[in-house]
Scaffold this motif. Structure first.
Motif, mmCIF file in Angstrom:
data_model
loop_
_atom_site.group_PDB
_atom_site.id
_atom_site.type_symbol
_atom_site.label_atom_id
_atom_site.label_comp_id
_atom_site.label_asym_id
_atom_site.label_seq_id
_atom_site.Cartn_x
_atom_site.Cartn_y
_atom_site.Cartn_z
ATOM 1 N N ARG A 227 0.956 -1.004 -0.187
ATOM 2 C CA ARG A 227 0.369 0.154 -0.324
ATOM 3 C C ARG A 227 0.653 1.502 0.389
ATOM 4 O O ARG A 227 0.884 2.058 1.035
ATOM 5 C CB ARG A 227 -0.763 0.211 1.410
ATOM 6 C CG ARG A 227 -1.635 -1.438 1.395
ATOM 7 C CD ARG A 227 -3.301 -0.705 2.200
ATOM 8 N NE ARG A 227 -4.153 0.267 2.081
ATOM 9 C CZ ARG A 227 -5.320 -0.067 1.242
ATOM 10 N NH1 ARG A 227 -5.390 -0.826 0.243
ATOM 11 N NH2 ARG A 227 -5.849 1.298 0.624
ATOM 12 N N LYS A 228 1.941 1.392 -0.745
ATOM 13 C CA LYS A 228 3.214 2.422 -0.845
ATOM 14 C C LYS A 228 3.468 2.002 -1.605
ATOM 15 O O LYS A 228 3.899 1.033 -2.720
ATOM 16 C CB LYS A 228 3.463 2.409 0.386
ATOM 17 C CG LYS A 228 4.740 1.565 0.873
ATOM 18 C CD LYS A 228 4.812 2.107 2.129
ATOM 19 C CE LYS A 228 5.918 1.305 2.279
ATOM 20 N NZ LYS A 228 7.081 1.164 4.132
ATOM 21 N N GLY A 229 4.033 3.239 -2.475
ATOM 22 C CA GLY A 229 5.075 3.240 -4.115
ATOM 23 C C GLY A 229 4.449 4.194 -4.342
ATOM 24 O O GLY A 229 3.795 5.270 -4.764
ATOM 25 N N LEU A 230 6.253 4.826 -5.817
ATOM 26 C CA LEU A 230 6.177 5.640 -6.700
ATOM 27 C C LEU A 230 6.367 4.829 -7.946
ATOM 28 O O LEU A 230 7.341 4.315 -8.093
ATOM 29 C CB LEU A 230 6.680 6.829 -5.666
ATOM 30 C CG LEU A 230 7.438 7.785 -7.146
ATOM 31 C CD1 LEU A 230 6.232 8.882 -7.400
ATOM 32 C CD2 LEU A 230 9.007 8.928 -6.397
ATOM 33 N N MET A 231 6.209 5.622 -9.048
ATOM 34 C CA MET A 231 5.955 5.517 -10.491
ATOM 35 C C MET A 231 5.391 6.506 -11.127
ATOM 36 O O MET A 231 4.735 7.764 -10.763
ATOM 37 C CB MET A 231 5.113 4.885 -10.952
ATOM 38 C CG MET A 231 4.977 3.140 -10.141
ATOM 39 S SD MET A 231 3.317 1.678 -12.114
ATOM 40 C CE MET A 231 4.325 0.175 -10.718
ATOM 41 N N ILE B 69 0.999 7.557 -8.998
ATOM 42 C CA ILE B 69 1.666 7.518 -10.172
ATOM 43 C C ILE B 69 1.349 8.808 -11.059
ATOM 44 O O ILE B 69 0.243 9.195 -11.426
ATOM 45 C CB ILE B 69 1.021 6.204 -11.184
ATOM 46 C CG1 ILE B 69 0.969 4.886 -10.232
ATOM 47 C CG2 ILE B 69 1.259 6.134 -12.240
ATOM 48 C CD1 ILE B 69 -0.369 3.398 -11.355
ATOM 49 N N GLN B 70 2.721 9.623 -11.316
ATOM 50 C CA GLN B 70 2.692 10.587 -12.395
ATOM 51 C C GLN B 70 3.988 10.285 -13.887
ATOM 52 O O GLN B 70 4.735 9.718 -13.475
ATOM 53 C CB GLN B 70 3.434 11.338 -11.504
ATOM 54 C CG GLN B 70 3.099 13.059 -12.006
ATOM 55 C CD GLN B 70 4.303 13.913 -11.111
ATOM 56 O OE1 GLN B 70 5.748 13.525 -11.561
ATOM 57 N NE2 GLN B 70 3.621 15.048 -10.024
ATOM 58 N N VAL B 71 2.819 11.390 -15.025
ATOM 59 C CA VAL B 71 3.522 11.492 -16.058
ATOM 60 C C VAL B 71 4.668 12.712 -16.008
ATOM 61 O O VAL B 71 4.260 13.629 -15.636
ATOM 62 C CB VAL B 71 2.398 11.733 -17.244
ATOM 63 C CG1 VAL B 71 2.904 12.046 -18.190
ATOM 64 C CG2 VAL B 71 1.521 10.306 -17.506
ATOM 65 N N VAL B 72 5.493 12.739 -16.552
ATOM 66 C CA VAL B 72 6.464 13.912 -16.244
ATOM 67 C C VAL B 72 6.421 13.751 -18.392
ATOM 68 O O VAL B 72 6.575 13.097 -18.562
ATOM 69 C CB VAL B 72 7.487 13.337 -15.833
ATOM 70 C CG1 VAL B 72 8.503 14.695 -15.990
ATOM 71 C CG2 VAL B 72 7.498 13.686 -14.141
ATOM 72 N N ALA B 73 6.569 15.038 -19.100
ATOM 73 C CA ALA B 73 6.152 15.315 -20.239
ATOM 74 C C ALA B 73 7.395 15.754 -20.614
ATOM 75 O O ALA B 73 6.806 17.873 -20.827
ATOM 76 C CB ALA B 73 5.176 15.532 -20.376
ATOM 77 N N PRO B 74 8.564 16.330 -20.584
ATOM 78 C CA PRO B 74 9.212 16.763 -20.757
ATOM 79 C C PRO B 74 9.247 17.711 -22.034
ATOM 80 O O PRO B 74 8.723 16.572 -23.084
ATOM 81 C CB PRO B 74 11.173 16.149 -20.008
ATOM 82 C CG PRO B 74 10.758 14.809 -20.567
ATOM 83 C CD PRO B 74 9.170 15.122 -19.972
#
Length: 313
Positions: A178-182, A225-230
């Motif tokens: 119940r934890k994590g970063l994507m 969960i995050q999108v990074v769009a450079p």
């Protein structure tokens, strides 16, 4: 005041409120440490290990180093063993953290069962899906792409399939704890239909929609969960174009992007790239997609000093 006048007064007030809210939301990007503070133990609280794909150079290497500096052991993955070993040595010497190397070519088929075995016993708290390929820095129309059939398959495998498969491998452990970063790396070219880079930009739209849907499904499980769009970053993929305010180095971009991890399911990673996306979306498509504009883009990129950038990173 008649009905029509009341309507326009209400419309003007609604537009003013909307613009004010957009301005307030943008202003938060200027002060991320104030608006999106992270505790010192944020990364290590997610788990012991971080996994970074495409980590032999550029943005992937910068993420691996930044996460190690924040106390995580890292798994670095790419197709070139010599480059990975060099990165592993640098990370170990600079941070003292453990580094596990997995050599794999993400454009190939049937590679993920072996990857899953090598990751099986690790407590993985962070996944950075960074690996990606740009068919060519020089813009071209879809049918002008050399070896088009192979390019289509490679882009799908590297830019789309790899992200989905890596999520499938690592997400169950995050759900159980119940934890994590994507962090899934998209591209600023996905903010609008982007002719001359059509295949690449479309693959990055998939990254965004998949990631945002996944975040909606698993947010309540404690997973970010995050999108990074450079846009442009000075890497091999962009021909190592000269760094400036709009084109940061990989290290500078990654340090900036990590400040926005709790800013929402999508960010552009920096203030400058956020502004660039806003400006691009404001240009009328009739102008943006005109033949003269497309030809101008091709001529401009061809004149840039660059080095070869073929293949996946």
């Amino acid at each position: 005041m008649d009905l029509i006048e009341k309507f326009f007064v209400c419309l003007g007030a609604a537009v003013s409120i909307y613009c004010g809210m957009k301005l307030l939301l943008f202003s938060r990007m200027l002060f991320p440490k104030m608006w999106f503070p992270l505790p010192e133990t944020f990364f290590t609280s997610m788990g012991e290990w971080a996994v970074v794909t495409g980590a032999s150079e550029g943005v992937g290497k910068a993420y691996a180093l930044a996460l190690a500096e924040r106390g995580m052991d890292v798994v670095i993955m790419s197709r070139t063993k010599a480059a990975l070993d060099k990165v592993a040595k640098e990370i170990g010497e600079r941070t003292g953290r453990r580094v596990k190397v997995i050599v794999t070519d993400f454009t190939k088929e049937n590679i993920f069962s072996k990857i899953e075995v090598q990751l099986k016993d690790l407590n993985i708290g962070v996944l950075v899906n960074n690996v990606g390929m740009l068919p060519s820095l020089i813009p071209f129309r879809f049918l002008e792409c050399p070896d088009l059939e192979k390019t289509i398959l490679n882009v799908i495998n590297c830019n789309m399939k790899t992200m989905v498969k890596m999520c499938k491998i690592i997400l169950p452990g995050m759900e159980n704890r119940r934890k994590g970063l994507m962090v899934n790396i998209s591209s600023g070219t996905a903010c609008i239909p982007f002719p001359m880079y059509t295949l690449y930009a479309a693959s990055k739209v998939f990254v965004e929609r998949f990631s945002q849907g996944l975040q909606a499904e698993y947010k309540d499980k404690g997973i970010i969960i995050q999108v990074v769009a450079p846009f442009g970053i000075s890497t091999r993929m962009t021909g190592y174009i000269q760094t400036n305010a709009m084109t940061p180095s990989p290290d500078n971009f990654v340090q900036s992007s990590l400040l926005y991890l709790t800013a929402g399911d999508k960010t552009y990673g920096s203030v400058c790239h956020t502004l660039m996306a806003w400006l691009l979306q404001c240009i009328p498509t009739k102008i943006l997609y005109s033949e003269s504009m497309l030809q101008g883009l091709q001529d401009y990129v061809q004149k840039l000093p660059k080095e070869p950038n073929s293949g996946a990173t």
